[in-house]
Structures are given as structure tokens and as C-alpha cells.
Design a protein around this motif. Structure first.
Motif, short mmCIF file in Angstrom:
data_model
loop_
_atom_site.label_atom_id
_atom_site.label_comp_id
_atom_site.label_asym_id
_atom_site.label_seq_id
_atom_site.Cartn_x
_atom_site.Cartn_y
_atom_site.Cartn_z
N GLY A 141 46.60 47.75 38.76
CA GLY A 141 46.96 46.35 38.62
C GLY A 141 48.26 46.12 37.87
O GLY A 141 48.73 44.99 37.80
N ILE A 142 48.83 47.19 37.29
CA ILE A 142 50.09 47.07 36.55
C ILE A 142 51.14 47.90 37.29
O ILE A 142 51.04 49.12 37.35
CB ILE A 142 49.95 47.55 35.10
N LEU A 143 52.13 47.23 37.85
CA LEU A 143 53.11 47.90 38.70
C LEU A 143 54.06 48.76 37.88
O LEU A 143 54.35 48.47 36.72
CB LEU A 143 53.90 46.86 39.49
N SER A 144 54.56 49.81 38.53
CA SER A 144 55.50 50.73 37.88
C SER A 144 56.49 51.23 38.91
O SER A 144 56.09 51.68 39.98
CB SER A 144 54.75 51.90 37.25
N GLY A 145 57.78 51.14 38.58
CA GLY A 145 58.81 51.51 39.53
C GLY A 145 58.78 52.95 39.96
O GLY A 145 58.90 53.27 41.14
N TYR A 146 58.61 53.85 39.02
CA TYR A 146 58.69 55.28 39.33
C TYR A 146 57.38 56.01 39.08
O TYR A 146 57.34 57.23 39.05
CB TYR A 146 59.81 55.93 38.52
N GLY A 147 56.31 55.25 38.87
CA GLY A 147 55.01 55.87 38.68
C GLY A 147 54.73 56.33 37.27
O GLY A 147 53.69 56.95 37.00
N PRO A 193 56.70 47.16 33.61
CA PRO A 193 57.04 46.73 34.97
C PRO A 193 58.41 46.07 35.07
O PRO A 193 58.99 46.03 36.15
CB PRO A 193 55.93 45.72 35.31
N TRP A 194 58.93 45.54 33.97
CA TRP A 194 60.22 44.86 33.99
C TRP A 194 61.37 45.81 33.64
O TRP A 194 62.51 45.40 33.57
CB TRP A 194 60.23 43.67 33.03
N ILE A 254 60.19 38.23 39.64
CA ILE A 254 60.51 39.61 40.03
C ILE A 254 59.30 40.51 39.85
O ILE A 254 58.40 40.23 39.05
CB ILE A 254 61.68 40.21 39.21
N LYS A 255 59.31 41.58 40.63
CA LYS A 255 58.39 42.70 40.43
C LYS A 255 59.18 43.97 40.68
O LYS A 255 60.21 43.95 41.36
CB LYS A 255 57.20 42.60 41.39
N PRO A 256 58.71 45.09 40.14
CA PRO A 256 59.44 46.34 40.39
C PRO A 256 59.15 46.87 41.79
O PRO A 256 58.04 46.71 42.30
CB PRO A 256 58.88 47.29 39.32
N ASP A 267 73.24 50.29 45.96
CA ASP A 267 72.97 51.12 47.12
C ASP A 267 71.56 50.81 47.64
O ASP A 267 70.62 50.63 46.87
CB ASP A 267 73.07 52.60 46.71
N SER A 268 71.42 50.74 48.94
CA SER A 268 70.13 50.37 49.53
C SER A 268 69.02 51.34 49.19
O SER A 268 67.84 51.01 49.28
CB SER A 268 70.27 50.26 51.06
N ASP A 269 69.37 52.56 48.80
CA ASP A 269 68.37 53.56 48.45
C ASP A 269 68.08 53.61 46.96
O ASP A 269 67.26 54.40 46.51
CB ASP A 269 68.82 54.94 48.93
N VAL A 270 68.81 52.80 46.17
CA VAL A 270 68.58 52.76 44.73
C VAL A 270 67.49 51.73 44.44
O VAL A 270 67.55 50.60 44.89
CB VAL A 270 69.88 52.39 43.97
N CYS A 271 66.49 52.13 43.67
CA CYS A 271 65.38 51.24 43.38
C CYS A 271 65.82 50.07 42.50
O CYS A 271 66.66 50.24 41.61
CB CYS A 271 64.26 52.01 42.69
N GLY A 272 65.21 48.93 42.73
CA GLY A 272 65.54 47.75 41.92
C GLY A 272 64.38 46.80 41.88
O GLY A 272 63.23 47.14 42.20
N TYR A 273 64.67 45.56 41.48
CA TYR A 273 63.64 44.54 41.46
C TYR A 273 63.45 43.96 42.87
O TYR A 273 64.39 43.89 43.66
CB TYR A 273 64.04 43.40 40.53
N VAL A 274 62.23 43.55 43.13
CA VAL A 274 61.92 42.80 44.34
C VAL A 274 61.73 41.36 43.92
O VAL A 274 60.80 41.03 43.17
CB VAL A 274 60.65 43.34 45.02
#
Length: 592
Positions: A245-251, A256-257, A355-357, A391-398
Motif C-alpha cells: 500500500g506504500i509505493l516505492s520508486g525503486y523497490g 514515496p516522494w 504525484i506518485k512515484p 530521458d524517457s527511460d529515467v524514472c520520475g513522478y507520475v
């Protein structure tokens, strides 16, 4: 007191004690057993003794005095009681042996998992990941922070600290959690890089960035350079997250922010901001406001910047683009201020559902992030008044597409006006939105001490006993009794937390509301969210009220297994003369 497992001696305090010999006996008050006998001869140290006692056990002590020459007993004697209690000490006051024993016990929590540790030390043992999850689970939910930003801050952190201390004592029953008196560092003119807390023999040194004000940047330091470089915890890794239930960008177990891609526990320390000072403590101790005002204030200036200066921020050079476009004031202090406060703004965007990661990040994304830096020349040569896309392959916020049009106005309401021009247009704020949603905003991230899982950094744990000690001093000098220790039962009656109006996804798709859950963790009778089961609707441990009753030295309900070694802020002088203030306050309140 008698300190469990400590080697102790008798020290008569009368001025003529060197003219006499002393015999002493100490026994359990109720059973008259578990006795220690010894003597102290004139001009010599006394016999040593040790008790493997349980805190709060009462002992009877009897001391007889004899003339050192004639060995005739005098009329003077001591016949009294002592209590078994642990003593929490300033980490700088520990002997080398005590320091090593204490940190070895703490380090064992990182060395062993729960199963292996419990086989060695018993069922009280839990690993460091257990407590990192406890802190993260209670502070990273989208609706609100259940252990910060409200009245529950200090009791909730006392609970967590005492859990960890119990594990340390399962490993070595002679140790306690030390506290870090960081105001002394400031009074002595030390920076965070000079602090005793951060040496190889304590919690590992801090790597200094090339620019000590801006801090760690893409153009000069890798984000993995914030790793703990030496000592017991060298190259400490981040734990993976297990909470769906708690999001994480890289696991990783990270906020989350914050899109921090490093696999390590990181410290991006710099000289900005600074540690809390005597001035911050003086303000709290001089407060004559309500009990709830004290609880609210103690978490802010006397505490918050400790985590900010250690964890700090990576990637301030990402704001050079905003500076070139005129979106932030063309001034180093505005640039630094905007950068160092950026994570708080991102947290507000997350809490308000903007935002979410991106949760699909990979090692490829990590490596691309390393290569994604624009140079100052690239930025200055750009005539296109737009935000450079990541870069489109670089992770960011949604970003939430349903709130796309509202985001610029929210940013305008939340960004500190000290850092941006008052003449920014609607188009300018749209560019700021682009920076968040498709630009470099997510590539500015924080170190572990500022994370929701900040307790993953072992240097986290001596911070909050410092706050409890400050609170105990306030209890004593202001004579705060049970009848004073109340706070509002609901947000309609008064302040409980900073987010009484919050977003809860399962209640309503887009709208915030004044739900009781928004401030859970900060009401008087709240517990911790149950991080063990991972169910945010079940609860764990003592209530806030029970903890505060247990730590108030003026009440019979005091049940902590420890006392603090001293309430001494003699290093605070001049306008911040805390000892003078405490004396005045005590005299003003002692007859209440």
C-alpha cells in the motif's frame, strides 16, 4: 541509584571523608537478600560491586563510619534506600569500552535477521529492518504522517526508541541508548562534519561534497557517494519494501516522494541547514503555553534540522535550469533554499494526490539517471523557454492527469515566496508544473535521515532521547502534573496534527476530507499503526498518554527503566542561558 550490570563504588561526599574508613551493605529491600558488602579505606577507592538488578527494584543501603586511626565507630551513619535504574548518557561521555559495547549491541541488529538473532539473544530480538519498517509504515502513507507533524511526535518516538533499547539490552544487558547533545556541537563552533557522532568509531564519518553549501550535485558527486564510508556500518544497504500500500520508486524502503535510486543508506550532508542550537532549546524551555504547544514545538526547531543536515538533498544543480528561466530568484541563497526545501514540497504534492512515484524503475533507469545531467553550458545556450524533458527511460513522478490543471495553482500556493519572483506569470507556474511532471524534479532527492524510513540510518537512534530529555526538564521546572497533560479529543476542538483535512483514496477518488484517520497517531490515546501485520487499520503498543505518564519524572506513574545522567546545558550562555532560565522557572513553579 544502582545501575544494572555496572561496576560501582561508594563515594562519601563529606569534606573530611579521607579521615575515615567506611563499611557498607546494600540488600534487596523486600527480601533482605541479594546483598553486597564492602569497605572504603581512607584515601583509597572503595571495593567495587555489581548488581544484575531489575529496574525499579528498591534496595536498602547502610553505611557505617570509623575513625581511620583508632578504627572506633563514629556516630555518623547512612541508612537509606536506592533504586535500580539504567542511566542514559551523552554519547560523548561514554568511556571507550562503554561506547564500543553500546554500538556493538546496536550493530548486532543490522548483523542478524530476526530468526538468527532470536536464536542467539531470545525472543526480544528484532533486526534493524523491523524498526525501519515500523518508522516507515507509520509515516509514509498518503493520507498523512502518523508519527510526525502532530502532537504524537515525541511519545511515538519514545516508544520506538525504547523498543530498540530493549533489543540492545537483550544483546548486552549493561548498555543503554545514548543521547546526542547536538547543541553542544553548535556552541563549540563545530559543523556536522566535526561532530563526535560521525567518526569511524561511532556512526562512520560523513563524506564532504565539493560545494559545502549546495551539497552533493550531479556535476561533482555520484549519488552513491553518500554511502557510509567506514566504521561498523560501512556500505550499509537499504532494505527492500514489503508494504504493497506504500509505493516505492525503486523497490527500496524509501519515501514515496523521494526517487532516490541508491541501493545504499545515504547521507548527503552539507553546511545548510545547520544543527539546532541553544537558541532553539531556550525558546522551548521558556514557553509558558499549553502542554499541547510544548508537544508541537519540541518536534520543530529543536529537532527537525538534525535530520535535514545529515540526510540532506542530492541534485541542487537541477535547479540551475529554473534559475536560468527566471522561475527562481537568481541568487545562491534562494537556489539553496528552494533545493533544500524541495522534498517537503514533493511530500505535499504526494499527500494531496498530485504525484506518485513511478514504480516500474529498474537498474537500467538507475544507470541512465547517472548520465542524465545537463551542463551549465547546455542550459545557458538554450533559447527555448521550456523545461528540458528527462530521458524517457529515467524514472520520475507520475502526475495525476485529473489534477493537471490545478497543479500550477497548488504549486504557487505552496512554494516559499522567498525563493521565487513575485512577478511569475501563469505560464511560469505551468513551467514549474512541467519541471515536476516531466522535467528534473524527481532527480532531486533526499538522503536516508530525511526519509520515512530514516531509522534505517543507525545514527537516527540517539537523536530522540535528546528530545525526551528536553521534555523531562520541562516537566520538572514547570511542575507539569497529570491534570496539565491533556489535549483536544478532536480536530474540531483544537490542534492535533498538520493534516486534519486529508486525501484517502478509498473514500473519494479526488476530494480531501476531515476524516478522523487524518490525524491518527496524534490523538492522546493513539498507538502505532501495526507495522508487524502491515494492516494500517490495526494498532500496536502503548498509547501516547501512557508513554507521557511513564516519562514524567514528577508522577508516581514514572515507569521508564532509565533516568538521564544530567540536565546540564551550561554550554548555553549569554542570551541563551538555559541553566539560569531553568532555575528561574523552577523557583516560579515549585509551590504550584
Amino acid at each position: 541509584i544502582i545501575e544494572p550490570y555496572a561496576s560501582m563504588q561508594l563515594l562519601p561526599l563529606n569534606d573530611d571523608s579521607n579521615d575515615y574508613n567506611y563499611n557498607f551493605e546494600i540488600c534487596d529491600y523486600d527480601t533482605k537478600t541479594d546483598c553486597r558488602k564492602g569497605s572504603k579505606l581512607a584515601n583509597q577507592l572503595s571495593d567495587t560491586f555489581t548488581f544484575e538488578c531489575t529496574p525499579h527494584t528498591i534496595y536498602k543501603i547502610k553505611v557505617l563510619e570509623f575513625n581511620a586511626i583508632t578504627n572506633i565507630k563514629t556516630d555518623r551513619m547512612a541508612d537509606s534506600t536506592v533504586i535500580c535504574m539504567y542511566v542514559r548518557r551523552d554519547i560523548e561521555a561514554l568511556t571507550d569500552v562503554d561506547l564500543a559495547d553500546t554500538l556493538d549491541a546496536l550493530h548486532a541488529m543490522w548483523e542478524y535477521g530476526d530468526e538468527e538473532g532470536q536464536a542467539l539473544y531470545g525472543k526480544k530480538f528484532h533486526s534493524a529492518s523491523y524498526f525501519s519498517e515500523a518508522h516507515h509504515f507509520n509515516s509514509a502513507w498518503q493520507m498523512s504522517d502518523h508519527i510526525h507533524e502532530g502532537l504524537g511526535f515525541i511519545p511515538q518516538h519514545i516508544k520506538l526508541t525504547n523498543f530498540v533499547e530493549n533489543v540492545m539490552q537483550a544483546i548486552n544487558p549493561a548498555v543503554t541508548m545514548p543521547y546526542w547533545e547536538f547543541t553542544k556541537d553548535v556552541a563549540e563552533g563545530k559543523t556536522i562534519f566535526d561532530s563526535y557522532m560521525f567518526t569511524e568509531k561511532t556512526f562512520g564519518t560523513l563524506t564532504q561534497p565539493k560545494d559545502l553549501r549546495m551539497g552533493f550535485q550531479y556535476k561533482s558527486e555520484s549519488y552513491d557517494l553518500g554511502v557510509i564510508p567506514n566504521g561498523r556500518w560501512a556500505n550499509l544497504l537499504s532494505s527492500p519494501t514489503r508494504f504493497e500500500g506504500i509505493l516505492s520508486g525503486y523497490g527500496f524502503l524509501k519515501a514515496p516522494w523521494s526517487m532516490n535510486p541508491s541501493k545504499y543508506v545515504t547521507r548527503y550532508a552539507s553546511l545548510t541547514p545547520g544543527l539546532p542550537s541553544c537558541t532553539n532549546y531556550y525558546r522551548v524551555l521558556s514557553m509558558s503555553n499549553s502542554f499541547t504547544s510544548i508537544l508541537d514545538t519540541i518536534q520543530k526547531d529543536p529537532h527537525a534540522s538534525v535530520h535535514s543536515v545529515i540526510g540532506n538533498t542530492y541534485g541542487c544543480d537541477k535547479f540551475e535550469e529554473l534559475r536560468t528561466l527566471g522561475l527562481i530568484i537568481d541568487d545562491d541563497m534562494a537556489h539553496i533554499g528552494m533545493c533544500k526545501s524541495w522534498s517537503y514540497l514533493m511530500k505535499d504534492l504526494y499527500r494531496n494526490n498530485y504525484i506518485k512515484p513511478d514504480t516500474s524503475c529498474s537498474n537500467t533507469a538507475r544507470s541512465l539517471l547517472d548520465e542524465s545531467t545537463e551542463t551549465e553550458e547546455d542550459i545557458s545556450n538554450s533559447n527555448n523557454r521550456s523545461i528540458s524533458p528527462r530521458d524517457s527511460d529515467v524514472c520520475g513522478y507520475v502526475c495525476n492527469a485529473d489534477l493537471h490543471d490545478q497543479l500550477p495553482a497548488f504549486l504557487q500556493s505552496m512554494v516559499n515566496k522567498k525563493y521565487v519572483s513575485s512577478e511569475l506569470t501563469t505560464d511560469d507556474w505551468n513551467l514549474m508544473r512541467d519541471f515536476v511532471c516531466s522535467g528534473g524534479a524527481s532527480q532531486v532527492f533526499i538522503g536516508t535521515h530525511m526519509e520515512s524510513a530514516s531509522s534505517a540510518d543507525p545514527s537516527f537512534w540517539p537523536v530522540h532521547p535528546t528530545q525526551e530529555r528536553l521534555l523531562q526538564a520541562k516537566f520538572i521546572v514547570n511542575n507539569i502534573k497529570l491534570e496539565d497533560m491533556v489535549w483536544p479529543a478532536s480536530t474540531s476542538e483544537g490542534y492535533i496534527c498538520e493534516t486534519p483535512n486529508c486525501f484517502i483514496e478509498e473514500y473519494n477518488d479526488q476530494e480531501k476530507g476531515y476524516y478522523e484517520e487524518c490525524c491518527y497517531g496524534h490523538y492522546q490515546y493513539d498507538q502505532l499503526l501495526n507495522f508487524v501485520t502491515g494492516d494500517p487499520n490495526s494498532y500496536f503498543g502503548q498509547t501516547n498518554h501512557e508513554v507521557l505518564l511513564a516519562t514524567n519524572p514528577l508522577l508516581d506513574s514514572y515507569s521508564m527503566n532509565y533516568v538521564y545522567d544530567e540536565f546540564d546545558w551550561s554550554h548555553c550562555t549569554g542570551d541563551d542561558d538555559i541553566m539560569g532560565l531553568l532555575k528561574t522557572q523552577y523557583l516560579n513553579h515549585k509551590d504550584k
